[in-house]
Motif scaffolding. Sequence first.
Motif, PDB file in Angstrom:
ATOM      1  N   PRO A 147     -35.800 -45.743 -36.244  1.00  0.00           N
ATOM      2  CA  PRO A 147     -34.758 -46.617 -36.803  1.00  0.00           C
ATOM      3  C   PRO A 147     -34.883 -48.072 -36.367  1.00  0.00           C
ATOM      4  CG  PRO A 147     -33.805 -44.596 -35.932  1.00  0.00           C
ATOM      5  CD  PRO A 147     -35.225 -44.628 -35.478  1.00  0.00           C
ATOM      6  N   ILE A 148     -35.308 -48.317 -35.131  1.00  0.00           N
ATOM      7  CA  ILE A 148     -35.418 -49.695 -34.637  1.00  0.00           C
ATOM      8  C   ILE A 148     -36.471 -50.459 -35.426  1.00  0.00           C
ATOM      9  CG2 ILE A 148     -35.905 -51.120 -32.616  1.00  0.00           C
ATOM     10  CD1 ILE A 148     -35.004 -48.801 -30.875  1.00  0.00           C
ATOM     11  N   ILE A 149     -37.649 -49.874 -35.551  1.00  0.00           N
ATOM     12  CA  ILE A 149     -38.743 -50.557 -36.246  1.00  0.00           C
ATOM     13  C   ILE A 149     -38.418 -50.704 -37.728  1.00  0.00           C
ATOM     14  CG2 ILE A 149     -41.218 -50.554 -36.652  1.00  0.00           C
ATOM     15  CD1 ILE A 149     -41.545 -48.721 -34.260  1.00  0.00           C
ATOM     16  N   THR A 150     -37.821 -49.664 -38.326  1.00  0.00           N
ATOM     17  CA  THR A 150     -37.489 -49.724 -39.750  1.00  0.00           C
ATOM     18  C   THR A 150     -36.457 -50.805 -40.031  1.00  0.00           C
ATOM     19  OG1 THR A 150     -37.949 -47.352 -39.980  1.00  0.00           O
ATOM     20  CG2 THR A 150     -36.638 -48.392 -41.697  1.00  0.00           C
ATOM     21  N   ALA A 151     -35.438 -50.897 -39.187  1.00  0.00           N
ATOM     22  CA  ALA A 151     -34.375 -51.880 -39.412  1.00  0.00           C
ATOM     23  C   ALA A 151     -34.918 -53.305 -39.350  1.00  0.00           C
ATOM     24  CB  ALA A 151     -33.267 -51.686 -38.388  1.00  0.00           C
ATOM     25  N   MET A 152     -35.725 -53.602 -38.344  1.00  0.00           N
ATOM     26  CA  MET A 152     -36.270 -54.960 -38.224  1.00  0.00           C
ATOM     27  C   MET A 152     -37.254 -55.255 -39.340  1.00  0.00           C
ATOM     28  SD  MET A 152     -36.624 -56.011 -34.241  1.00  0.00           S
ATOM     29  CE  MET A 152     -36.865 -57.675 -34.836  1.00  0.00           C
ATOM     30  N   SER A 153     -38.074 -54.286 -39.696  1.00  0.00           N
ATOM     31  CA  SER A 153     -39.025 -54.493 -40.786  1.00  0.00           C
ATOM     32  C   SER A 153     -38.294 -54.704 -42.105  1.00  0.00           C
ATOM     33  CB  SER A 153     -39.966 -53.290 -40.894  1.00  0.00           C
ATOM     34  OG  SER A 153     -40.686 -53.088 -39.699  1.00  0.00           O
ATOM     35  N   ARG A 154     -37.259 -53.924 -42.342  1.00  0.00           N
ATOM     36  CA  ARG A 154     -36.489 -54.052 -43.579  1.00  0.00           C
ATOM     37  C   ARG A 154     -35.845 -55.426 -43.679  1.00  0.00           C
ATOM     38  NH1 ARG A 154     -32.668 -49.564 -43.338  1.00  0.00           N
ATOM     39  NH2 ARG A 154     -31.360 -51.016 -42.176  1.00  0.00           N
ATOM     40  N   ASP A 155     -35.283 -55.916 -42.582  1.00  0.00           N
ATOM     41  CA  ASP A 155     -34.625 -57.223 -42.606  1.00  0.00           C
ATOM     42  C   ASP A 155     -35.619 -58.349 -42.856  1.00  0.00           C
ATOM     43  OD1 ASP A 155     -32.214 -56.013 -42.156  1.00  0.00           O
ATOM     44  OD2 ASP A 155     -32.221 -56.359 -39.991  1.00  0.00           O
ATOM     45  N   VAL A 156     -36.778 -58.283 -42.224  1.00  0.00           N
ATOM     46  CA  VAL A 156     -37.734 -59.371 -42.378  1.00  0.00           C
ATOM     47  C   VAL A 156     -38.396 -59.329 -43.753  1.00  0.00           C
ATOM     48  CG1 VAL A 156     -39.785 -58.200 -41.447  1.00  0.00           C
ATOM     49  CG2 VAL A 156     -39.540 -60.662 -41.159  1.00  0.00           C
ATOM     50  N   PHE A 157     -38.563 -58.136 -44.323  1.00  0.00           N
ATOM     51  CA  PHE A 157     -39.131 -58.047 -45.671  1.00  0.00           C
ATOM     52  C   PHE A 157     -38.165 -58.621 -46.711  1.00  0.00           C
ATOM     53  CE2 PHE A 157     -41.838 -54.165 -44.333  1.00  0.00           C
ATOM     54  CZ  PHE A 157     -42.782 -55.018 -43.783  1.00  0.00           C
ATOM     55  N   ARG A 158     -36.871 -58.479 -46.473  1.00  0.00           N
ATOM     56  CA  ARG A 158     -35.890 -59.039 -47.398  1.00  0.00           C
ATOM     57  C   ARG A 158     -35.836 -60.556 -47.334  1.00  0.00           C
ATOM     58  NH1 ARG A 158     -31.011 -54.677 -46.304  1.00  0.00           N
ATOM     59  NH2 ARG A 158     -31.696 -53.103 -47.819  1.00  0.00           N
TER      60      ARG A 158
END
Length: 320
Positions: free
Chosen positions: A188-199
């Motif tokens: 969840p940590i890596i997914t959340a940060m990756s999702r935010d930066v991709f947006r």
Amino acid sequence: MTTTDAPQAAPPPTGKRRIGDAVFAGLARGSGLLILVILAGVAAFLVIQAWPSLSANTAGFLTSTEWEANVREAPAFGVAALAFGTVLAAAIALLLATPVAVGIALFIVYYAPRRLASVLGYLVDLLAAIPSVVYGLWGIGFLAPQLVPVYGGLTEYLGWIPLFTGPASTSGRTILTASVVLAVMILPIITAMSRDVFRQVPQGHREAALAMGATRWEMIRLAVLPFGRSGVVGGAMLGLGRALGETMAVAMILSPSLVISFDLLQSGNQTIAAHIALQYPEATGYGVSALIAAGLVLFAITLAVNMGARYIVARGSKEA
């Protein structure tokens, strides 16, 4: 336009407003300094409490693999095996979790329908709310038995690789099983940060790539991934810090042992956090101080990882 028609300058701030700004600035500065004070206090506590055992230790603290600390005279203990197991488990978990997390983040942001993306994002974030003891129960009760046949196949077909030499564990309670559990926990940590930066990728960059005839994957490869590289790396390092300090799940899965082994399919490795949790209830005298010394090493490793993550994120932000 006459001088009387010219826009009037804003009135100077009142004294009350100046006082409010000063108070807010002071509170913000004090909060920042409080973090440093707490961090320094924790470090000082660990050093003071660990010093008696370190000064009496008769073995190399950073190089020895033995642990005979619950003795009144001449204790001998070292964190070499524990530090090795900690870094190995966290590194494998990071290698397993990062590609999956990046793939999930890309699917949520650029491929999934809006409703499915919101539900999937919520479910991934929900993984972070599950207690570590539940992950431990899942690891020893379900995952470990299911992986035993897989380990047998790896030993049979890939046994020529040092990481998979046999015989494989018949219980499945190995460093690889613990790493899989850790990978799920840091996902969840890596997914959340990756999702935010991709947006946050500028729309102009994406539209320019598509206007040049790029497919959606080519647009992601040429515009999205380079822009979000620093965020993904920062999220991965934060996940690594979580994996380094995980206690209960690893303690429930791994068998207590102090060896340095690259064989992922055999029981034997142990982590610092799990060792402290297992040994602390029976520790006395120098034993307690020795465990605190091991905690000091874990504190230093985790601090270094998080500082590295902040540096990478800050450097990536400047380059962007």
